[in-house]
Write a protein that holds these residues in place. Sequence first.
Motif, mmCIF file in Angstrom:
data_model
loop_
_atom_site.group_PDB
_atom_site.id
_atom_site.type_symbol
_atom_site.label_atom_id
_atom_site.label_comp_id
_atom_site.label_asym_id
_atom_site.label_seq_id
_atom_site.Cartn_x
_atom_site.Cartn_y
_atom_site.Cartn_z
ATOM 1 N N ARG B 392 0.803 -1.220 0.000
ATOM 2 C CA ARG B 392 0.000 0.000 0.000
ATOM 3 C C ARG B 392 0.830 1.261 0.000
ATOM 4 N NH1 ARG B 392 -1.958 -3.409 3.537
ATOM 5 N NH2 ARG B 392 -3.687 -4.665 2.722
ATOM 6 N N MET B 393 2.059 1.179 0.483
ATOM 7 C CA MET B 393 2.905 2.373 0.533
ATOM 8 C C MET B 393 4.225 2.078 -0.173
ATOM 9 S SD MET B 393 2.293 3.370 4.538
ATOM 10 C CE MET B 393 2.979 4.992 4.385
ATOM 11 N N PRO B 394 4.196 1.879 -1.486
ATOM 12 C CA PRO B 394 5.416 1.426 -2.173
ATOM 13 C C PRO B 394 6.598 2.392 -2.039
ATOM 14 C CG PRO B 394 3.713 2.083 -3.747
ATOM 15 C CD PRO B 394 3.063 2.047 -2.411
ATOM 16 N N VAL B 395 6.349 3.698 -2.175
ATOM 17 C CA VAL B 395 7.479 4.637 -2.114
ATOM 18 C C VAL B 395 8.115 4.579 -0.733
ATOM 19 C CG1 VAL B 395 8.160 7.043 -2.322
ATOM 20 C CG2 VAL B 395 6.340 6.139 -3.766
ATOM 21 N N THR B 396 7.271 4.648 0.280
ATOM 22 C CA THR B 396 7.783 4.585 1.642
ATOM 23 C C THR B 396 8.529 3.280 1.865
ATOM 24 O OG1 THR B 396 5.811 5.786 2.264
ATOM 25 C CG2 THR B 396 7.120 4.875 4.041
ATOM 26 N N PHE B 397 7.950 2.170 1.414
ATOM 27 C CA PHE B 397 8.568 0.866 1.650
ATOM 28 C C PHE B 397 9.945 0.771 1.005
ATOM 29 C CE2 PHE B 397 9.243 -3.495 -0.029
ATOM 30 C CZ PHE B 397 9.590 -4.082 1.174
ATOM 31 N N TRP B 398 10.027 1.121 -0.273
ATOM 32 C CA TRP B 398 11.308 0.907 -0.958
ATOM 33 C C TRP B 398 12.396 1.829 -0.426
ATOM 34 C CZ3 TRP B 398 12.446 -3.365 -3.139
ATOM 35 C CH2 TRP B 398 11.418 -4.158 -3.686
ATOM 36 N N THR B 399 12.030 3.085 -0.135
ATOM 37 C CA THR B 399 13.062 3.967 0.433
ATOM 38 C C THR B 399 13.464 3.488 1.820
ATOM 39 O OG1 THR B 399 11.277 5.430 1.108
ATOM 40 C CG2 THR B 399 12.478 6.039 -0.866
ATOM 41 N N PHE B 400 12.482 3.044 2.607
ATOM 42 C CA PHE B 400 12.766 2.527 3.946
ATOM 43 C C PHE B 400 13.707 1.326 3.855
ATOM 44 C CE2 PHE B 400 11.919 0.680 8.091
ATOM 45 C CZ PHE B 400 11.701 1.776 8.893
ATOM 46 N N LEU B 401 13.451 0.482 2.847
ATOM 47 C CA LEU B 401 14.270 -0.715 2.694
ATOM 48 C C LEU B 401 15.715 -0.351 2.350
ATOM 49 C CD1 LEU B 401 13.726 -3.721 2.871
ATOM 50 C CD2 LEU B 401 13.573 -3.759 0.379
ATOM 51 N N LEU B 402 15.868 0.648 1.469
ATOM 52 C CA LEU B 402 17.224 1.067 1.104
ATOM 53 C C LEU B 402 17.958 1.605 2.337
ATOM 54 C CD1 LEU B 402 16.656 2.842 -2.321
ATOM 55 C CD2 LEU B 402 17.854 0.690 -1.874
ATOM 56 N N ALA B 403 17.230 2.395 3.135
ATOM 57 C CA ALA B 403 17.857 2.952 4.335
ATOM 58 C C ALA B 403 18.201 1.841 5.321
ATOM 59 C CB ALA B 403 16.940 3.968 4.982
ATOM 60 N N THR B 404 17.325 0.828 5.425
ATOM 61 C CA THR B 404 17.605 -0.304 6.309
ATOM 62 C C THR B 404 18.862 -1.030 5.858
ATOM 63 O OG1 THR B 404 15.254 -0.535 6.634
ATOM 64 C CG2 THR B 404 16.613 -2.392 7.281
ATOM 65 N N ALA B 405 18.984 -1.197 4.552
ATOM 66 C CA ALA B 405 20.174 -1.850 4.019
ATOM 67 C C ALA B 405 21.418 -1.060 4.391
ATOM 68 C CB ALA B 405 20.056 -1.981 2.501
ATOM 69 N N ALA B 406 21.294 0.274 4.302
ATOM 70 C CA ALA B 406 22.446 1.107 4.642
ATOM 71 C C ALA B 406 22.772 0.981 6.120
ATOM 72 C CB ALA B 406 22.156 2.560 4.285
ATOM 73 N N LEU B 407 21.739 0.937 6.957
ATOM 74 C CA LEU B 407 21.961 0.824 8.399
ATOM 75 C C LEU B 407 22.633 -0.508 8.735
ATOM 76 C CD1 LEU B 407 21.586 1.728 11.298
ATOM 77 C CD2 LEU B 407 19.234 0.983 11.206
ATOM 78 N N CYS B 408 22.192 -1.581 8.053
ATOM 79 C CA CYS B 408 22.776 -2.888 8.337
ATOM 80 C C CYS B 408 24.153 -3.033 7.708
ATOM 81 C CB CYS B 408 21.882 -4.002 7.810
ATOM 82 S SG CYS B 408 20.230 -3.931 8.475
ATOM 83 N N GLY B 409 24.446 -2.199 6.714
ATOM 84 C CA GLY B 409 25.751 -2.294 6.078
ATOM 85 C C GLY B 409 25.801 -3.312 4.967
ATOM 86 N N LEU B 410 24.780 -3.355 4.141
ATOM 87 C CA LEU B 410 24.763 -4.269 3.005
ATOM 88 C C LEU B 410 25.913 -3.919 2.064
ATOM 89 C CD1 LEU B 410 22.992 -6.456 1.465
ATOM 90 C CD2 LEU B 410 22.113 -4.516 0.178
ATOM 91 N N PRO B 411 26.757 -4.886 1.691
ATOM 92 C CA PRO B 411 27.928 -4.547 0.886
ATOM 93 C C PRO B 411 27.554 -3.866 -0.421
ATOM 94 C CG PRO B 411 28.139 -6.734 1.744
ATOM 95 C CD PRO B 411 26.755 -6.279 2.084
ATOM 96 N N VAL B 412 28.397 -2.978 -0.830
ATOM 97 C CA VAL B 412 28.396 -2.273 -2.110
ATOM 98 C C VAL B 412 27.171 -1.380 -2.291
ATOM 99 C CG1 VAL B 412 28.641 -2.464 -4.601
ATOM 100 C CG2 VAL B 412 29.708 -4.161 -3.113
ATOM 101 N N LEU B 413 25.962 -1.903 -2.074
ATOM 102 C CA LEU B 413 24.775 -1.138 -2.408
ATOM 103 C C LEU B 413 24.316 -0.204 -1.297
ATOM 104 C CD1 LEU B 413 22.647 -3.661 -4.422
ATOM 105 C CD2 LEU B 413 23.732 -1.550 -5.200
ATOM 106 N N SER B 414 25.185 0.084 -0.356
ATOM 107 C CA SER B 414 24.744 0.986 0.698
ATOM 108 C C SER B 414 25.934 1.772 1.220
ATOM 109 C CB SER B 414 24.128 0.200 1.849
ATOM 110 O OG SER B 414 25.156 -0.394 2.608
ATOM 111 N N SER B 415 25.652 2.995 1.684
ATOM 112 C CA SER B 415 26.734 3.838 2.173
ATOM 113 C C SER B 415 27.243 3.350 3.522
ATOM 114 C CB SER B 415 26.245 5.280 2.290
ATOM 115 O OG SER B 415 25.101 5.324 3.111
#
Lengths: 495, 648
Positions: B392-415
């Motif tokens: 229901r909230m695709p924009v929020t979800f995908w941006t949230f997911l990218l930020a979560t990846a960055a917080l967890c430290g996903l290699p290469v695809l996150s700051s």
Amino acid sequence: MNSSLLAIEFLVVVLGLGILLADLWIPSGARRGLAYAAATGLLLVLTLHGGALAPGDDTAFGGMFLVDALANYFKTLFIVATIAVLLISSGYADRLDGYGEYVALTLFALAGMLLAASANDFILMFVALELVTVTFYVLVSFQRRRQSSLEAGVKYLIFGALAAAFMVYGIALIFGSANTTNFYEIASRQAELGKSPVFVIGLLLTLVGLGFKISAFPFQMWTPDVYQGAPVPTTAFLATGSKAAGFVLLLRLAYSVVPEVMARWSHLLLGFAMATMLYGSFAALAQRSVKRLMGYSSIANAGYLLLGIGATNVTGSTAILYFLSGYVFTTLAAFAVISRVTVQDDNDDISVFAGLGNRSPLLAAAMTLALVSLAGIPPLAGFFGKFYLFKAALLQVPTSPLFLVAVLIACVSVVLSLYYYFNIIRVMYWPAQDAVDRPVTVPMAVGISLAACLAGILVVGIFPSGVIGLAHEAVAGLGTPAPEMHVQAHHAAAH
Amino acid sequence: MEPTHLPATNFQDLAWAILLLPLVSALAITLGLRRNRELTTTLSLSAVGIGFGLSVWLFFLYGVSGERLAATPLSWMSVGSLSAHLGLTVDPLSTLMLMVVTGVSFLVHVYSTGYMEDDPEYPRYFASLGFFTFSMLGIVLSDNFVQTFIFWELVGVSSYLLVGFWYEKPAAADAAKKAFLTNRIGDFGFLLGILIVWAATGTVSFDAMAAKLKAEPGILGAAASLAGVLIFLGAVGKSAQLPLHVWLPDAMEGPTPVSALIHAATMVAAGVYMLCRVYFLLDLPAAWPAALSFLGSISALDVIAWTGALTSLVAGVIAIQQDDIKRILAYSTLSQLGYMVMAVGCGGPDAAMFHLTTHACFKALLFLGAGAVIYACHHEQNIWKMGGLAKRMPVTFWTFLLATAALCGLPVLSSGFYSKDAIFAAALASNRPVLFGIGVLVVGLTTLYMSRLVIIAFLGESRSEAASHAADPGRNMTLPLLILAVPSVSLGWLPVGAYFKSAIFPGAVTHSAEGFSDVFFEPFNHSPLGAFLGFGLMAFGLSVAFATYWGAAMDPMPGHLPRLSRALRNRLYFDEIYAATLIPLHDAVAALADWVDRWIVQGLFVRGISGGMDLFGRALRLVQTGNLQTYAFLFVAGVALVVLLALK
């Protein structure tokens, strides 16, 4: 004779006469415009004073009239204060019948102050002060239909006459003993003159006259009554211009004309300074009339300034100039607010300030800033002013422990003043009873002068070094009359 | 490198403009525009927006070139040997930080126009936000300790105003008070630290202090470590480190955009920023005064590193059992701040600043995303009452997911991957394997609690009525999310770490990455141990989260591990411990002080003195009768008195 030295005074008088003439043709509804015209004219005079007409140090009228850095500093202060007073009065025009005359008289009072700043002779000093005082008799009683205004006018008249009588008697004694009234000549003979009781009594009586102007103890009785009865713009002018005129002369006498005689009286001066502070602060504690309160506050501030006169060091004279600069802005800001809040029903009881924080956040904030500065809280102008004055007094402690006592008393007075200043702030933001929710209007002209004063409080307070530097330059020449100028004065007198 | 002293040139004007614009807008709104929403919006948005534009300009003018510029300071006051001045520092450290602060602040302003739309106190909110931005910029630009401290306190005040924005809610008012008081404890230590350093070096200016310390390394003598630890106390309060961390989770009572700005990107980062600014004071060999000599060879940096690591671990553990979406993020912020502080302690202030920068982007994004979720679910913050929001909230979800990846430290695809690796490298380089271990372990914890949050709130089926009708918010709220997503993913590809290294250690040789594989896979080459271990633990955390929470209707952990779960849900009883120990002690002292105040100070001194004063004041008024004859008599008597005294 170098009469171009008087260009500023001349322009101000001409401006006043022009306003009187214009008053004949201006319809009564548009008289406010006269104040704007006068303020604009003064702004022009101020620019000329700082620029094209800025005179170098010189004397005129046979050494009676002197232009030096000190005179120029005070002249700037007087003109700035008058501009603000005129703008404040424009919001009060409806209450002043014959407003054109009010504006013109204000300008004549300014001319008197300008002459006082340049006075180098007891005669010119007397004439200049009388020009100020006589004009103020009218300005104080300008609301002819209000009994309190008339009463204040009569009180001021009688007190002014009394003070003038003592002063002129004193000047006669000085002339009788010294055979001259010129400041330079008296300064060069002060050691010899100081031994003559006639001269000393004459000097004391002259100081009494100045004590009246600055409302120092024991000549302060008139202050609260007159401050309360006079129209607000007049009160503002009394508290700033008139008081500063007294101080410029006191400064000249104490630092330049008869420093050796004054040094003998430093304990006396300190005693009166302490009495003045305590009187002002104690009597203010139980006040409910805000204008009266400002009167007592004005007395207390005169006490602090007297510390600087008593200290007779460069720090002291610099501090007086700095303090007065900040004080002028602070007091005018406070009176600008008072004029708006009390204008509707001519009531200045503290209760009319109740809830001002909601009715006009701008005015309440401005008043708070002004009161906090008067109370001497850093980083505003009032704090550094007191700081430098106290510092000047503390520097003299090695010569006499009384200076330390005086500073301690001054601190007590400051603490007391916190109580009555903050009481107004409390009423504005946390009223005890439900306040009348009547909005307060601020005309543009008053707003401009208020904004300028607030900017002054902040700039003088936050960047004290700039103003201190100017003040220091202004007092640098005190106590060392240039010999060639002295000779010139002689020549001129001979002609 | 000595700072280049320039006359008043444009960089100084730019810096002043950036600093003062938000203040001007806040003042204008408070004093005149309280009733005009449109003008409030325009004014505050343009003030911060222009500030951001100028910051970018300043960054490319002076930051990139690595010049150190010190504005000719305006002398403010000088009392005895203390001379305080107002000065702004423009150097690589401050210019980048300026961009972060104004950038995030601007996006939060934009977002707030949507989030706070219906609030009756809209203008007050923007005025407070402007005031906060001004205070924060003051810390960033300050070139001396006194100014830093003044703005430090201003930040505290403005945060108080914002946390307690909904002051009619008791929880918000209490949280504001708690935040302010807890910070004051840290600030007390900070002030003591400043005084010690000033007493020893005779200056409060950072540049002069650094120069003195360089000329005479032993100038702080036996107080060196104590001064460092006391200064660090300021950061402990502001950056919410153990044991003063308790205010941050409570501060979530403020509006969510405020949490994004203050409690994620800027204010809490101020402590770390300050530590990096005065790193030269912290990096001194251990030296304690005689009374504390038992501390031996523990240096200030050791204290800092361990405090950071423990905060990071404890907060990460607590976050696992929180149900409020904002509280999870708050504990995660604590944990990441712990990383930064640990990096400073491990001699890597550049790594700390790198992580601060990336964290500011992705954590602001997470908070703003959480705000969007809360907004869509009608102010529901419990993740167990959400669910199924991804569809229901695709924009929020995908941006949230990218930020979560960055917080967890996903290699290469996150700051976050790059900045965290820099921290691990610093820990290894300073020979602190235990801290390195804690750091890597926390990666696993982070992934666990963040995956739990995403799985429960966004995936699966809706668990409440509100969640089943949720939708993405309007454009003024989604746009900031999309913009923040860009640096959250890509900031690590830029040489930000190397930039900070040369900013803090001028002249240091920096490892410069060149070529595709080196830029994107640099951590695997640069410090492979940290990168691989972190990746492994991340995968482990992810699988644990999926195994436990995928399709779960309620949290299974209280059932399996009841004691641990209860302890975590009670936040390891920190508040309770304080309530049982410090607060009774405080109350006892307060009761004593109250007694002294009430009976001795108030009764004896104040009542007595004020009564006397009052009486005297009234007596004086009697003299002031208004009778002219009396006045004239007193005047003449006064003249007689003067003449008599003077001639005596």
